[in-house]
Design a protein around this motif. Sequence first.
Motif, PDB file in Angstrom:
ATOM      1  N   VAL A  44       0.887  -1.156   0.000  1.00 14.89           N
ATOM      2  CA  VAL A  44       0.000   0.000   0.000  1.00 14.89           C
ATOM      3  C   VAL A  44       0.930   1.212   0.000  1.00 14.89           C
ATOM      4  O   VAL A  44       1.540   1.544   1.014  1.00 14.89           O
ATOM      5  CB  VAL A  44      -0.951   0.013   1.216  1.00 14.89           C
ATOM      6  N   ASN A  45       1.091   1.809  -1.162  1.00 18.30           N
ATOM      7  CA  ASN A  45       2.012   2.915  -1.373  1.00 18.30           C
ATOM      8  C   ASN A  45       1.379   4.217  -0.886  1.00 18.30           C
ATOM      9  O   ASN A  45       0.166   4.300  -0.707  1.00 18.30           O
ATOM     10  CB  ASN A  45       2.365   2.992  -2.866  1.00 18.30           C
ATOM     11  N   VAL A  75      -1.055  -0.806  -4.569  1.00 20.80           N
ATOM     12  CA  VAL A  75      -2.134   0.170  -4.662  1.00 20.80           C
ATOM     13  C   VAL A  75      -1.606   1.471  -4.066  1.00 20.80           C
ATOM     14  O   VAL A  75      -0.702   1.448  -3.236  1.00 20.80           O
ATOM     15  CB  VAL A  75      -3.418  -0.282  -3.920  1.00 20.80           C
ATOM     16  N   PHE A  76      -2.151   2.593  -4.512  1.00 17.87           N
ATOM     17  CA  PHE A  76      -1.685   3.882  -4.005  1.00 17.87           C
ATOM     18  C   PHE A  76      -2.794   4.520  -3.182  1.00 17.87           C
ATOM     19  O   PHE A  76      -3.845   4.898  -3.709  1.00 17.87           O
ATOM     20  CB  PHE A  76      -1.267   4.814  -5.146  1.00 17.87           C
ATOM     21  N   ASP A  77      -2.533   4.638  -1.884  1.00 22.04           N
ATOM     22  CA  ASP A  77      -3.558   5.050  -0.930  1.00 22.04           C
ATOM     23  C   ASP A  77      -4.197   6.395  -1.255  1.00 22.04           C
ATOM     24  O   ASP A  77      -5.407   6.503  -1.289  1.00 22.04           O
ATOM     25  CB  ASP A  77      -2.963   5.089   0.476  1.00 22.04           C
ATOM     26  N   GLU A  78      -3.433   7.408  -1.493  1.00 23.39           N
ATOM     27  CA  GLU A  78      -4.000   8.744  -1.660  1.00 23.39           C
ATOM     28  C   GLU A  78      -4.450   9.039  -3.090  1.00 23.39           C
ATOM     29  O   GLU A  78      -4.823  10.159  -3.399  1.00 23.39           O
ATOM     30  CB  GLU A  78      -3.000   9.816  -1.220  1.00 23.39           C
ATOM     31  N   HIS A  79      -4.422   8.041  -3.957  1.00 21.04           N
ATOM     32  CA  HIS A  79      -4.842   8.278  -5.332  1.00 21.04           C
ATOM     33  C   HIS A  79      -5.877   7.255  -5.805  1.00 21.04           C
ATOM     34  O   HIS A  79      -6.951   7.623  -6.254  1.00 21.04           O
ATOM     35  CB  HIS A  79      -3.637   8.287  -6.278  1.00 21.04           C
ATOM     36  N   PRO A  99       2.220   3.930   4.638  1.00 21.15           N
ATOM     37  CA  PRO A  99       2.393   2.735   3.829  1.00 21.15           C
ATOM     38  C   PRO A  99       2.215   1.479   4.674  1.00 21.15           C
ATOM     39  O   PRO A  99       2.283   1.525   5.901  1.00 21.15           O
ATOM     40  CB  PRO A  99       3.836   2.854   3.329  1.00 21.15           C
ATOM     41  N   SER A 100       2.025   0.380   3.981  1.00 18.79           N
ATOM     42  CA  SER A 100       2.009  -0.922   4.639  1.00 18.79           C
ATOM     43  C   SER A 100       2.362  -1.983   3.609  1.00 18.79           C
ATOM     44  O   SER A 100       2.329  -1.735   2.404  1.00 18.79           O
ATOM     45  CB  SER A 100       0.651  -1.208   5.290  1.00 18.79           C
ATOM     46  N   ILE A 101       2.712  -3.151   4.127  1.00 16.84           N
ATOM     47  CA  ILE A 101       3.186  -4.234   3.274  1.00 16.84           C
ATOM     48  C   ILE A 101       2.508  -5.521   3.728  1.00 16.84           C
ATOM     49  O   ILE A 101       2.548  -5.865   4.910  1.00 16.84           O
ATOM     50  CB  ILE A 101       4.724  -4.376   3.373  1.00 16.84           C
ATOM     51  N   ALA A 102       1.900  -6.224   2.785  1.00 21.03           N
ATOM     52  CA  ALA A 102       1.223  -7.489   3.086  1.00 21.03           C
ATOM     53  C   ALA A 102       1.852  -8.602   2.264  1.00 21.03           C
ATOM     54  O   ALA A 102       2.151  -8.417   1.079  1.00 21.03           O
ATOM     55  CB  ALA A 102      -0.267  -7.378   2.762  1.00 21.03           C
ATOM     56  N   ILE A 103       2.039  -9.747   2.899  1.00 21.22           N
ATOM     57  CA  ILE A 103       2.573 -10.909   2.199  1.00 21.22           C
ATOM     58  C   ILE A 103       1.552 -12.039   2.332  1.00 21.22           C
ATOM     59  O   ILE A 103       1.094 -12.359   3.432  1.00 21.22           O
ATOM     60  CB  ILE A 103       3.945 -11.327   2.753  1.00 21.22           C
TER      61      ILE A 103
END
Length: 139
Positions: A44-45, A75-79, A99-103
């Motif tokens: 999550v960018n 995905v881009f959070d603010e867009h 941001p966050s990162i999921a695996i």
Amino acid sequence: MPYSPLLIKPMKEELTSIGFEDLVTPAQVDAWMKNPTGTALLVVNSVTGAAAGMARPAVRMALENKVKPTRLGTVFDEHDLEATARARGYFPDIPPSSPSIAIFKDGELVYFVPRHRIEGRSADQVANDLIGVFEEYCT
């Protein structure tokens, strides 16, 4: 209100230039998530300093490792607001964080890095955490 595409273009390209699929619609997120085989990394960018200084550089460094996820998406959070909301629907028990990162492994969330585990740390530290997770789940 979403940020201008001109503003976020270089931030998106930091990930898409190394093979991330830019998921801009809910349908693209669903299609990406419906391929559950193997391991997948979803970022999550964001426009935040934590994304610029730690998350994106950490992801880039971690992906230099020999063992890594087979699929990459962002995905881009603010867009891409609807796509981001849909992506977060795949980990509903985790509060929104960017941001966050999921695996994911075989469609199941196995590891999540929220913003508070990115902020205040170096990109090297976050990358080392990700490499450890890659070694555990991507072999």
